[in-house]
Design an enzyme around this catalytic site. Structure first.
Site, PDB file in Angstrom:
ATOM      1  N   ASP A 114       0.825  -1.205   0.000  1.00 16.28           N
ATOM      2  CA  ASP A 114       0.000   0.000   0.000  1.00 16.28           C
ATOM      3  C   ASP A 114       0.864   1.261   0.000  1.00 16.28           C
ATOM      4  O   ASP A 114       1.929   1.297   0.617  1.00 16.28           O
ATOM      5  CB  ASP A 114      -0.891  -0.010   1.245  1.00 16.28           C
ATOM      6  N   GLU A 158       0.987  -0.587  -5.141  1.00 11.37           N
ATOM      7  CA  GLU A 158      -0.028   0.450  -5.342  1.00 11.37           C
ATOM      8  C   GLU A 158       0.738   1.766  -5.446  1.00 11.37           C
ATOM      9  O   GLU A 158       1.021   2.418  -4.444  1.00 11.37           O
ATOM     10  CB  GLU A 158      -1.035   0.476  -4.191  1.00 11.37           C
TER      11      GLU A 158
END
Length: 633
Positions: A310, A363
């Site tokens: 993330d 990401e």
């Protein structure tokens, strides 16, 4: 005593170098026996700036003086002790004092924690008998970059609730989730973060227990069972992992030993202004090693098939979410976070060296180059990268009234200019259906029928393009409301034929995507894609070919307006019949039933530089998938 638990000189050396990927076998709390009558638990914690450290817990009445720890004499800053009578299932914390302060902290290496809002760590044994040997032996086939990846993104607390509206246990969820995902045809499940987090509303992205699956849904063995059962049903498991920041809760990592141990001391480096959280100090070897070890722990101990990392952009840029003067340049005067770059490269090298049959997924929302290229070529070393540009452009286009789409045709075609710069995943994720962004179906303009058709068109377009696929839960049946983490999905919608039709469309897309190599085998090779016509902006139509390594092809034709197109000529390379393998306007999916009666024959009429052509009926807001029955190009 288990020799693995005893910290030797080599362990300390690797720890100080940030190279020990099995630290969790030494640090934290580990039940063991020093003799026939001396069962207890060994505790190890890193707190170099503390003046005194002890273990408090259920086993000593939380007495801060009952179990003092000893500081090793090797300048490592590691404290350790053995507490007789401390056993599996008991709660504990570390008490630390320093000049001018004191605190009780949860264990950074705790394998289990109390259910929030309680904050104590729990002594736990991870013993579990796995049953997924067949999957693990052959998973390289399912996890390779030339395999189909159709990922179902799930938040465990709000996918489904039990009959009383409460969280389901990992074990119950394992069976219900596996059955649903198999029926829907997805190849992998991506689970939003499960590392223990004090605030449920953070969705797991603000973790305090990096080694502990959240106790909201059960114990670590229960989470292992979830992964195990999914594997036994032929479904891969990806986990979201958050190395970019951590919350500043009093029991967590922040100011752990009275100093900024895990984070930077200077808020221009150590405080995240957007998320109000602390930023790891990647330049400190022990901290970088903590994170790499943690990633390896999840992959190794929970048999994961991938880690989706993330917030990579927030890690790479020192000025992320900061104004001028609010950040400190690197030693070269630039805005690149050199420590984070090194961490990510070392992370990916460690993962792929031990687990070449898994993937790491970034990401990353910027144009940082070579994110998914090998470290030895100068890349960051990820296997895959989310294509945020495609997602933003596609949703912006689909939100337009169809009458204006012809003026924005480039929003559909631009992503193909850079499609092979990275190994891309096409994500329609949770971030696009919260905070006032509306659900996917609510983004579609027009009346009820057009919204349903528009969503089917979006999915059909996505599945046809090069790149792996990701869809957030609820989108596959057209949930109207935004995602709400405090309640289950609106499963009652499946009683309505139109919503069940969207689910049937996704099921058939997944089936064809898995079965047809042309739709996935050359996702990252330009030879796997060719435009048939990308210039028909006036009619808002796109047509393209996907091809496999044997030359077999699929023709995808997308009509992005509610106007049917009859006698629409599309060029092809072979004559003979072409089968209409999928038609999003089929009545099976809630469409109007317009199409080509399942088959159309190519004629020797050249179109768009190709020797033959198909005379097609394009349904309104519809997508067609056509395959040559002879199997040619």
């Amino acid at each position: 005593m288990d020799a693995r638990r005893s910290l030797g000189d080599l362990d300390i050396y690797l720890f100080k170098q940030g190279r020990h990927t099995r630290l969790y076998e030494h640090f934290g709390a580990h039940p063991e026996s020093l003799g026939p009558d001396s069962a207890g638990t060994r505790f190890v914690v890193w707190a170099p700036n503390a003046a005194f450290v002890s273990v408090v817990g259920d086993f000593n009445g939380w007495d801060r003086t009952a179990a003092p720890m000893s500081l090793r004499a090797d300048s490592s800053g590691v404290w350790e002790c053995f507490v007789s009578g401390a056993t599996h299932g008991q709660r504990y914390k570390y008490y630390l004092s320093w000049p001018g302060g004191e605190a009780e902290r949860a264990d950074p290496f705790a394998l289990f924690s109390e259910e929030p809002p309680a904050t104590a760590s729990v002594i736990w044994d991870l013993q579990y008998e796995w049953g997924d040997g067949e999957w693990m032996a052959t998973r390289w086939r399912q996890n390779s970059l030339d395999s189909p990846w159709s990922v179902y993104e799930v938040h465990l607390g709000s996918w489904r609730r039990d009959e009383h509206g409460n969280f389901m246990n990992y074990r119950r969820m394992a069976h219900e989730l596996a059955d649903y995902v198999r029926d829907a045809g997805f190849t992998h499940v991506e689970i939003m973060p499960v590392a223990e987090h004090p605030f449920y509303g953070s969705w797991g992205y603000q973790s305090t227990g990096y080694f502990a699956p959240t106790s909201r849904y059960g114990c670590p063995q229960d989470f292992r069972y979830l992964v195990d059962h999914l594997h036994r049903q032929g479904i891969g498991v990806i986990l979201d992992w958050v190395p970019g920041h951590f919350p500043m809760d009093a029991h967590g990592l922040a100011n752990f030993d009275g100093t900024a141990l895990f984070e930077h001391a200077d808020p221009r480096q150590g405080f995240h202004p957007e998320w109000k959280s602390a930023i790891f100090n990647y330049d400190r070897y022990e901290v970088a090693g903590f994170l790499i070890c943690n990633a390896m722990y999840w992959v190794r101990e929970f048999h994961l098939d991938g880690l989706r990392v993330d917030g990579v952009a927030s890690m790479l840029y020192l000025d992320y979410s900061r104004e001028h003067g609010e950040w400190i340049p690197n030693r070269h005067g630039g805005r690149e976070n050199l420590g984070a770059i090194e961490l990510l490269r070392e992370l990916n090298k460690a993962v792929y060296e031990e687990f070449p049959d898994v993937q790491t997924i970034a990401e990353e929302s910027t144009s940082w180059p070579m994110v998914s290229k090998p470290v030895y070529l100068g890349g960051l070393g990820f296997g895959l990268k989310w294509n945020m540009g495609w997602m933003n452009d596609s949703l912006a286009y689909m939100e337009l009234d169809p009458i204006y789409r012809k003026f924005h045709h480039n929003l559909l075609t631009f992503a193909l200019w850079y499609a092979y710069a990275e190994n891309f995943v096409l994500p329609l994720s949770h971030d696009e259906v919260v905070y006032g962004k509306k659900s996917l179906i609510s983004k579609m303009p027009g009346d009820y029928w057009q919204q349903m058709a528009g969503l089917r068109t979006l999915f059909g377009y996505m599945y046809g393009l090069p790149g792996k696929k990701l869809l957030f839960m609820g989108a596959e049946f057209g949930q109207w409301g935004e995602w709400n983490h405090d309640q289950a999905l609106d499963w009652d919608l499946l009683r309505f034929p139109a919503h069940d039709g969207i689910r049937a469309w996704v099921r058939d897309l997944n089936r064809l995507y898995r079965e047809c190599a042309a739709l996935h085998e050359l996702d990252f090779d330009p030879a796997g894609f060719a435009w048939e016509n990308c210039h028909d902006s006036d009619q808002s139509v796109l047509s393209f070919f996907r091809r496999d390594s044997s030359g077999r092809s699929v023709l995808v034709v997308c009509n992005f307006t509610p106007v049917p197109r009859e006698n629409y000529a599309v060029g092809v390379g072979v004559d003979g019949p072409w089968r209409e393998a999928l038609n999003s306007d089929s009545e099976l999916y809630g469409g109007s039933g317009m199409g080509n009666m399942g088959r159309v024959r190519a004629e020797p009429i050249p179109v768009h530089g190709l020797p033959y052509s198909l005379n097609l009926v394009l349904p309104p807001l519809g997508v067609l998938y056509l395959l040559p029955e002879g199997g040619g190009a």
